[in-house]
Design a protein around this motif. Structure first.
Motif, PDB file in Angstrom:
ATOM      1  N   ILE A 376     -13.030 -45.410 -13.768  1.00  0.00           N
ATOM      2  CA  ILE A 376     -14.166 -45.007 -14.283  1.00  0.00           C
ATOM      3  C   ILE A 376     -14.584 -43.219 -14.080  1.00  0.00           C
ATOM      4  O   ILE A 376     -15.116 -43.014 -14.617  1.00  0.00           O
ATOM      5  CB  ILE A 376     -15.349 -46.395 -14.185  1.00  0.00           C
ATOM      6  CG1 ILE A 376     -14.962 -47.539 -14.362  1.00  0.00           C
ATOM      7  CG2 ILE A 376     -16.709 -46.054 -15.167  1.00  0.00           C
ATOM      8  CD1 ILE A 376     -14.799 -48.094 -15.672  1.00  0.00           C
ATOM      9  N   GLU A 377     -14.677 -43.588 -12.902  1.00  0.00           N
ATOM     10  CA  GLU A 377     -15.232 -42.156 -12.323  1.00  0.00           C
ATOM     11  C   GLU A 377     -14.369 -41.261 -13.057  1.00  0.00           C
ATOM     12  O   GLU A 377     -14.595 -40.005 -13.559  1.00  0.00           O
ATOM     13  CB  GLU A 377     -14.980 -42.214 -10.814  1.00  0.00           C
ATOM     14  CG  GLU A 377     -16.058 -42.287 -10.454  1.00  0.00           C
ATOM     15  CD  GLU A 377     -17.287 -41.842 -10.314  1.00  0.00           C
ATOM     16  OE1 GLU A 377     -17.593 -41.630 -10.452  1.00  0.00           O
ATOM     17  OE2 GLU A 377     -18.574 -43.735 -11.137  1.00  0.00           O
ATOM     18  N   ALA A 378     -13.052 -41.038 -12.854  1.00  0.00           N
ATOM     19  CA  ALA A 378     -12.442 -40.218 -14.007  1.00  0.00           C
ATOM     20  C   ALA A 378     -12.173 -39.530 -15.281  1.00  0.00           C
ATOM     21  O   ALA A 378     -12.160 -39.198 -15.660  1.00  0.00           O
ATOM     22  CB  ALA A 378     -10.792 -41.289 -13.457  1.00  0.00           C
ATOM     23  N   VAL A 379     -12.717 -40.803 -15.337  1.00  0.00           N
ATOM     24  CA  VAL A 379     -12.872 -41.390 -17.537  1.00  0.00           C
ATOM     25  C   VAL A 379     -14.104 -40.356 -17.636  1.00  0.00           C
ATOM     26  O   VAL A 379     -14.023 -39.139 -18.332  1.00  0.00           O
ATOM     27  CB  VAL A 379     -13.255 -42.424 -18.271  1.00  0.00           C
ATOM     28  CG1 VAL A 379     -13.803 -42.475 -19.023  1.00  0.00           C
ATOM     29  CG2 VAL A 379     -11.610 -43.571 -18.367  1.00  0.00           C
ATOM     30  N   GLU A 384     -17.009 -34.891 -19.248  1.00  0.00           N
ATOM     31  CA  GLU A 384     -17.615 -34.282 -18.812  1.00  0.00           C
ATOM     32  C   GLU A 384     -16.680 -32.987 -19.073  1.00  0.00           C
ATOM     33  O   GLU A 384     -17.612 -31.843 -19.067  1.00  0.00           O
ATOM     34  CB  GLU A 384     -18.544 -34.458 -17.913  1.00  0.00           C
ATOM     35  CG  GLU A 384     -19.174 -35.873 -17.902  1.00  0.00           C
ATOM     36  CD  GLU A 384     -20.583 -36.376 -16.503  1.00  0.00           C
ATOM     37  OE1 GLU A 384     -20.099 -35.550 -15.499  1.00  0.00           O
ATOM     38  OE2 GLU A 384     -20.476 -37.007 -16.764  1.00  0.00           O
ATOM     39  N   TYR A 385     -16.189 -33.326 -18.624  1.00  0.00           N
ATOM     40  CA  TYR A 385     -15.118 -31.367 -18.676  1.00  0.00           C
ATOM     41  C   TYR A 385     -14.776 -31.077 -19.838  1.00  0.00           C
ATOM     42  O   TYR A 385     -14.971 -29.828 -20.354  1.00  0.00           O
ATOM     43  CB  TYR A 385     -13.697 -31.996 -17.576  1.00  0.00           C
ATOM     44  CG  TYR A 385     -12.805 -30.910 -17.851  1.00  0.00           C
ATOM     45  CD1 TYR A 385     -13.295 -29.598 -17.066  1.00  0.00           C
ATOM     46  CD2 TYR A 385     -11.985 -30.846 -19.091  1.00  0.00           C
ATOM     47  CE1 TYR A 385     -12.224 -29.129 -17.087  1.00  0.00           C
ATOM     48  CE2 TYR A 385     -11.456 -29.730 -19.061  1.00  0.00           C
ATOM     49  CZ  TYR A 385     -11.134 -28.371 -18.097  1.00  0.00           C
ATOM     50  OH  TYR A 385     -10.386 -27.304 -17.807  1.00  0.00           O
ATOM     51  N   GLY A 387     -16.727 -31.117 -21.978  1.00  0.00           N
ATOM     52  CA  GLY A 387     -18.319 -31.352 -22.658  1.00  0.00           C
ATOM     53  C   GLY A 387     -18.537 -32.472 -23.556  1.00  0.00           C
ATOM     54  O   GLY A 387     -19.831 -32.445 -23.623  1.00  0.00           O
ATOM     55  N   PHE A 388     -18.370 -33.458 -23.199  1.00  0.00           N
ATOM     56  CA  PHE A 388     -18.556 -34.913 -24.131  1.00  0.00           C
ATOM     57  C   PHE A 388     -19.618 -35.280 -23.126  1.00  0.00           C
ATOM     58  O   PHE A 388     -19.372 -36.631 -22.478  1.00  0.00           O
ATOM     59  CB  PHE A 388     -17.282 -35.443 -24.463  1.00  0.00           C
ATOM     60  CG  PHE A 388     -17.029 -34.738 -25.745  1.00  0.00           C
ATOM     61  CD1 PHE A 388     -17.295 -34.657 -27.208  1.00  0.00           C
ATOM     62  CD2 PHE A 388     -15.543 -35.114 -25.352  1.00  0.00           C
ATOM     63  CE1 PHE A 388     -16.655 -33.702 -27.873  1.00  0.00           C
ATOM     64  CE2 PHE A 388     -14.396 -33.738 -26.163  1.00  0.00           C
ATOM     65  CZ  PHE A 388     -15.534 -33.518 -28.123  1.00  0.00           C
ATOM     66  N   VAL A 389     -20.663 -35.136 -22.721  1.00  0.00           N
ATOM     67  CA  VAL A 389     -21.771 -35.536 -21.885  1.00  0.00           C
ATOM     68  C   VAL A 389     -22.436 -37.412 -22.535  1.00  0.00           C
ATOM     69  O   VAL A 389     -21.794 -38.284 -21.357  1.00  0.00           O
ATOM     70  CB  VAL A 389     -23.068 -35.050 -21.857  1.00  0.00           C
ATOM     71  CG1 VAL A 389     -23.947 -35.500 -21.259  1.00  0.00           C
ATOM     72  CG2 VAL A 389     -21.973 -33.569 -21.522  1.00  0.00           C
ATOM     73  N   ILE A 390     -22.300 -38.110 -23.555  1.00  0.00           N
ATOM     74  CA  ILE A 390     -22.208 -39.090 -24.683  1.00  0.00           C
ATOM     75  C   ILE A 390     -21.225 -39.977 -24.184  1.00  0.00           C
ATOM     76  O   ILE A 390     -21.330 -40.636 -24.248  1.00  0.00           O
ATOM     77  CB  ILE A 390     -22.964 -38.380 -25.731  1.00  0.00           C
ATOM     78  CG1 ILE A 390     -23.848 -37.696 -26.036  1.00  0.00           C
ATOM     79  CG2 ILE A 390     -23.958 -40.141 -26.065  1.00  0.00           C
ATOM     80  CD1 ILE A 390     -25.285 -37.486 -25.694  1.00  0.00           C
ATOM     81  N   HIS A 391     -20.165 -39.304 -24.405  1.00  0.00           N
ATOM     82  CA  HIS A 391     -19.059 -40.278 -24.147  1.00  0.00           C
ATOM     83  C   HIS A 391     -19.406 -41.097 -22.458  1.00  0.00           C
ATOM     84  O   HIS A 391     -18.380 -41.813 -22.275  1.00  0.00           O
ATOM     85  CB  HIS A 391     -17.475 -39.132 -24.511  1.00  0.00           C
ATOM     86  CG  HIS A 391     -17.142 -39.171 -25.788  1.00  0.00           C
ATOM     87  ND1 HIS A 391     -18.074 -38.230 -26.394  1.00  0.00           N
ATOM     88  CD2 HIS A 391     -16.003 -39.354 -26.363  1.00  0.00           C
ATOM     89  CE1 HIS A 391     -17.065 -38.238 -27.379  1.00  0.00           C
ATOM     90  NE2 HIS A 391     -16.003 -38.871 -27.348  1.00  0.00           N
TER      91      HIS A 391
END
Ligand SMILES: NC(=O)c1ccc[n+]([C@@H]2O[C@H](COP(=O)([O-])OP(=O)(O)OC[C@H]3O[C@@H](n4cnc5c(N)ncnc54)[C@H](O)[C@@H]3O)[C@@H](O)[C@H]2O)c1
Ligand SMILES: N[C@H](CO)Cc1c[nH]c[nH+]1
Ligand SMILES: [Zn+2]
Length: 400
Positions: A376-379, A384-385, A387-391
């Motif tokens: 989950i942390e990796a996802v 975020e990398y 740029g998909f903060v909402i994901h």
């Protein structure tokens, strides 16, 4: 001269030679629909057809013209191929990895159009090769297009198989216009999700050009065969294999690569009696060299008339079908596993038509039982990398 020593630079005809003409045909069908189909059938097939689409009653009536012997032959091959495709139908794969249950489930395509070439009397064997895997895969609706015979009807064998397979409709149209019609739809032709099937260069060029709206199985044009033979090979059998595939028409690409000049001369002496077709014969230094040429040319059929063929088989990469030892390619044509095969070098990237052409793997993620924190942390980090903060939040709100 029917037998030419050496290999040509290219096949005698390719998609590129007809793309412009075929583009015009496609545009004509897009604009004028059924009217264009009737007109082009008159122009290219010399036949007046008022009604394009044959329903089940009409198919039944045409199939009654089929003789019992051919019907039994069809039934025999139908049963054989059906058993083969049933036995290779893939299972859904659902597994648990680190507490996560996920997998691939297979779903059949809804609507498929099968092109069955005209030839001299139609290719019922092609309908078997495409329709049986389609049915076993669970395709919901099958539509068939095939050029009309001189009398305006279609081959009774094609009608019989279509009935047996339960196809929705058979259209008595061929050529590039048939492909355009199934890709875009017309008043009487249903637009399909995928078009499969072999045919001449116009048919294949049309398949190539309609990919903006429909999936295709590949490019399966004029028949190709390379025979690779050593000094122990039987020249008569080689010549028969070559002449059999040449029987498909003047644009076939038929080659013998042999390490023996005696075999080359004997095969050449037999083929010289055929004034219609063109054959290429080349004497090579070794079977390894022949296999390198095969992988570069990427032919539709390869026939291996070589002792100790087991030594070479793993190195053959770019071919649609291989007939080994004493197996004639003509047997593959009728009992498969499939005779719908890539040509013009497309064997570099795809193989024969199979049940997978009619199935879609759907990616499914079931419940997540034990949340693997590191995953989950990796996802979240990767989202975020990107740029998909909402994901990242959408995952985080559930699993922390
Ligand atoms: N690669 C494979 O898997 C495979 C399998 C079976 C057959 N084949 C090949 O399929 C081909 C069958 O060819 P075919 O011609 O007999 O049947 P076809 O059905 O492919 O083509 C016939 C149609 O082409 C159209 N046509 C004819 N001349 C035209 C022109 N000048 N411009 C535009 N359209 C034209 C007509 O409408 C006609 O009905 C052969 O080349 C054979 O080798 C390939
Ligand atoms: N040899 C063709 C594929 O190139 C298939 C076929 C159908 N009927 C006879 N032969
Ligand atoms: Zn054939």
């Amino acid at each position: 001269m029917t037998v030419i020593r050496g290999l040509p630079e290219r096949r005698s005809i390719g998609l590129v030679d007809v793309l412009d003409r075929v583009r015009e045909i496609i545009e004509h069908v897009k604009i004028y629909g059924d009217k264009a189909l009737i007109e082009l059938t008159k122009k290219f097939d010399g036949v007046d057809i008022e009604k394009i689409s044959l329903d089940r009653e009409e198919l039944e009536s045409i199939s009654r013209e089929l003789d019992e012997r051919t019907m039994n032959a069809i039934d025999e091959i139908y049963g054989f191929l059906e058993e083969f495709y049933r036995s290779i139908k893939p299972f859904d794969h659902i597994v648990t990895v680190n507490g996560v249950r996920l997998g691939i489930v297979w779903r059949g395509i809804d609507r498929v159009g099968i092109y069955v070439p005209g030839g001299a009397r139609g290719y019922p064997s092609t309908l078997l090769m495409a329709g049986i895997p389609a049915r076993v895969a669970g395709v919901r609706e099958i539509y068939v297009a095939t050029p009309p015979l001189r009398n305006g009807s279609i081959s009774p064998a094609i009608a019989y198989i279509a009935m047996k397979m339960g196809v929705e409709r058979v259209y008595r149209i061929g050529g590039a216009h048939a492909i355009a019609a199934m890709a875009y739809g017309t008043e009487s032709i249903v637009k399909v999700d995928k078009i499969v099937g072999p045919g001449n260069i116009y048919v294949q060029a049309a398949k190539f050009l309609v990919q903006d709206v429909v999936a295709i199985d590949g490019i399966e044009g004029p028949t190709e065969l390379i025979v690779v033979a050593d000094e122990y090979a039987d020249p008569e059998k080689i010549a028969f294999d070559m002449m059999a595939q040449a029987e498909h028409g003047i644009h076939t690409f038929i080659v013998l690569l042999t390490t023996s000049s005696i075999v080359a001369d004997r095969v050449s002496a037999i083929l010289d009696r055929d004034y219609v077709h063109r054959y290429y014969i080349d004497v090579v230094g070794s079977i390894d060299e022949a296999i390198e040429i095969v992988n570069r040319v990427a032919p539709e059929h390869l026939a291996l008339h070589v002792r100790n063929w087991e030594r070479y088989i793993d190195r053959i990469r770019n071919v649609g079908a291989i007939s080994i030892d004493d197996i004639p390619p003509a047997l593959i044509d009728y009992i498969g596993p499939n005779h719908i095969l890539p040509t013009e070098g497309w064997a570099r990237s795809r193989g024969c038509l199979t049940i997978y052409d009619f199935l879609k793997p759907v990616s499914v993620l079931f419940e997540v039982e034990v949340v693997p924190r590191s995953l989950i942390e990796a996802v979240k980090i990767l989202a975020e990398y990107e740029g998909f903060v909402i994901h990242s939040k959408s995952v985080g709100v559930r699993y922390g």
